[in-house]
Design a protein around this motif. Structure first.
Motif, PDB file in Angstrom:
ATOM      1  N   GLU A   1      49.080 -24.139-118.419  1.00 12.90           N
ATOM      2  CA  GLU A   1      47.766 -23.818-118.996  1.00 12.90           C
ATOM      3  C   GLU A   1      46.923 -23.040-117.979  1.00 12.90           C
ATOM      4  O   GLU A   1      46.648 -23.541-116.896  1.00 12.90           O
TER       5      GLU A   1
ATOM      6  N   HIS B   1      45.370 -16.495-123.250  1.00 12.74           N
ATOM      7  CA  HIS B   1      45.943 -17.848-123.260  1.00 12.74           C
ATOM      8  C   HIS B   1      45.677 -18.436-124.631  1.00 12.74           C
ATOM      9  O   HIS B   1      44.973 -17.843-125.442  1.00 12.74           O
TER      10      HIS B   1
ATOM     11  N   HIS C   1      42.446 -25.534-122.548  1.00 11.80           N
ATOM     12  CA  HIS C   1      43.348 -24.496-123.037  1.00 11.80           C
ATOM     13  C   HIS C   1      44.719 -25.139-123.217  1.00 11.80           C
ATOM     14  O   HIS C   1      44.845 -26.349-123.085  1.00 11.80           O
TER      15      HIS C   1
END
Ligand SMILES: [Zn+2]
Length: 402
Positions: free
Chosen positions: A36, A317, A327
């Motif tokens: 992430e 992302h 995220h």
């Protein structure tokens, strides 16, 4: 040949049928599968830079807010927080509410200014957020965060981070001393007695995170051989642009930003950034995200008229619009559209469709792909100058008659 990238921050959904039928589609893994990333590091890698060149998020934030950083300083992001003292500092609020710049400056006057000969200064950023600058020789930015990132946890001891050097251990030690002293001195601040009388939580701790040290990096132009610009509305992207010596133009309206990019002759790479999908995801409302993406779908219309260059649509992302994650480490859909570029059978831009597309790349492949599709590559074995470049340089170091 110009490249325009439409960067949909934290994207993840469907749409863009008109573009997709002309596109070459696939998936992009920001770093490694399942890892992430934040916006700044995801962009940093996409722009052709390596992990070990990354100067730390606090540096990028700081430059984005036009703050000066000395060569012998490290910088940390801070927030005025509320803790209860019980065998440690138990975090009740990571950012206290209703704290303005003036309060922050007054609170900072209570902070210790010197520890073991190292100088500490604090500057305001926004709301209860700021920067802590530590000045001195032999400091290391390789230290961990005191901010655990979630409420109802203990403040973390700052430790040397993936670095066992004397500098990293010493830096962690002085930050810990500073934090404990700061917490005690903040109890005496008039700002806090005032806050308590108003029923507000006192700002009795200065949390730190994202330590960084200034680095001189190769410019985007030198790295990728393209004159570049970022168009968006984000101090983070502005900081990144300044760090990498890219032009930055502020424009919060995505449609206008795209129109500006189309009109920008003389640029080779234009990165049009919108934060809207990411912001919608952080509200943890999937329907809001769908609404925002449908809105973007209408706003990207002007790009359909851009025929002479390369268009890229992607995200930096994944930002899930549900659950606790900030995220996520999933890959993101990516699409290239350009004259004579291959096309494929993908007819909709989205995870499910682009997974069935033509390729799978990593964030670090992003620039080489663009150099290739905008016809800038040169043979890998050619040696133009001291360093291997993937592009044909516009200027060379000419041999002179001595
Ligand atoms: Zn992002």
């Amino acid at each position: 040949m110009r490249t325009i990238t439409l960067l949909l921050d934290g994207i993840g959904d469907r749409v863009y049928k008109e573009l997709c039928s002309r596109g070459y589609c696939g998936m992009m893994t920001p770093l490694f599968p399942g890892v992430e990333l934040g916006t700044e590091l995801a962009h940093f890698l996409m722009f052709g830079y390596k992990l070990d060149e990354y100067p730390g998020r606090a540096i990028i934030d700081c430059i984005g807010e036009n703050k000066k950083i000395l060569d012998n300083e490290i910088v940390l992001r801070t927030s005025w927080a509320n803790v209860s003292c019980e065998e440690g500092f138990f975090l009740n609020e990571r950012f206290v509410e209703e704290l303005d710049k003036e309060d922050g400056i007054k609170l900072s006057q209570n902070l210790v200014k010197d520890i073991d000969g190292y100088k500490f200064r604090w500057e305001h950023s926004y709301d209860s957020h700021g920067f802590l600058f530590i000045e001195g020789n032999n400091l290391s930015a390789n230290v961990s965060d005191s901010d655990p990132f979630y409420n109802n946890q203990f403040v973390m001891k700052v430790e040397e981070f993936e670095d066992d050097s004397f500098e990293a251990r010493k830096t962690a030690e002085i930050i810990n001393k500073f934090l404990v002293k700061a917490s005690k001195s903040l109890d005496e601040s008039l700002v806090n007695s005032d806050r308590i009388s108003k029923g507000l939580a006192p700002a009795n701790f200065l949390l730190t995170k994202w330590s960084g040290k200034m680095k001189t990096l190769e410019s985007f132009y030198k790295k990728n051989g393209m004159k570049s610009a970022i168009i968006g509305k984000s101090n983070l992207l502005k900081g990144l642009a300044k760090l990498l010596k890219m032009e930055y133009f502020e424009e919060g309206n995505f449609k206008k930003a795209i129109e500006t990019a189309i009109s920008m002759e003389g640029f080779d790479y234009i990165h049009v950034h919108t934060k809207l999908p990411d912001q919608a995801s952080h509200k943890k409302d999937p329907f809001e995200k769908v609404r925002v993406i449908e809105e973007i779908d209408k706003e990207i219309e002007p790009i359909l008229n851009f025929k002479e260059g390369l268009i890229v649509v992607t995200g930096d992302h994944t930002t899930p619009s549900f659950g606790k994650c900030i995220h996520a480490g999933d890959d993101v859909p990516i699409m290239f559209i350009g004259e004579r570029l291959r096309t494929d059978d993908v007819m909709e831009y989205g995870e499910r469709t682009c997974t069935k597309g033509s390729f799978k790349i990593n964030g670090e492949d992003f620039m080489p792909m663009i150099l290739n599709f905008s016809n800038r590559t040169k043979l890998f074995h050619l040696r133009a100058g001291k360093k291997r470049r993937l592009y044909t340089p516009k200027e060379v170091n000419p041999l002179k008659d001595v």
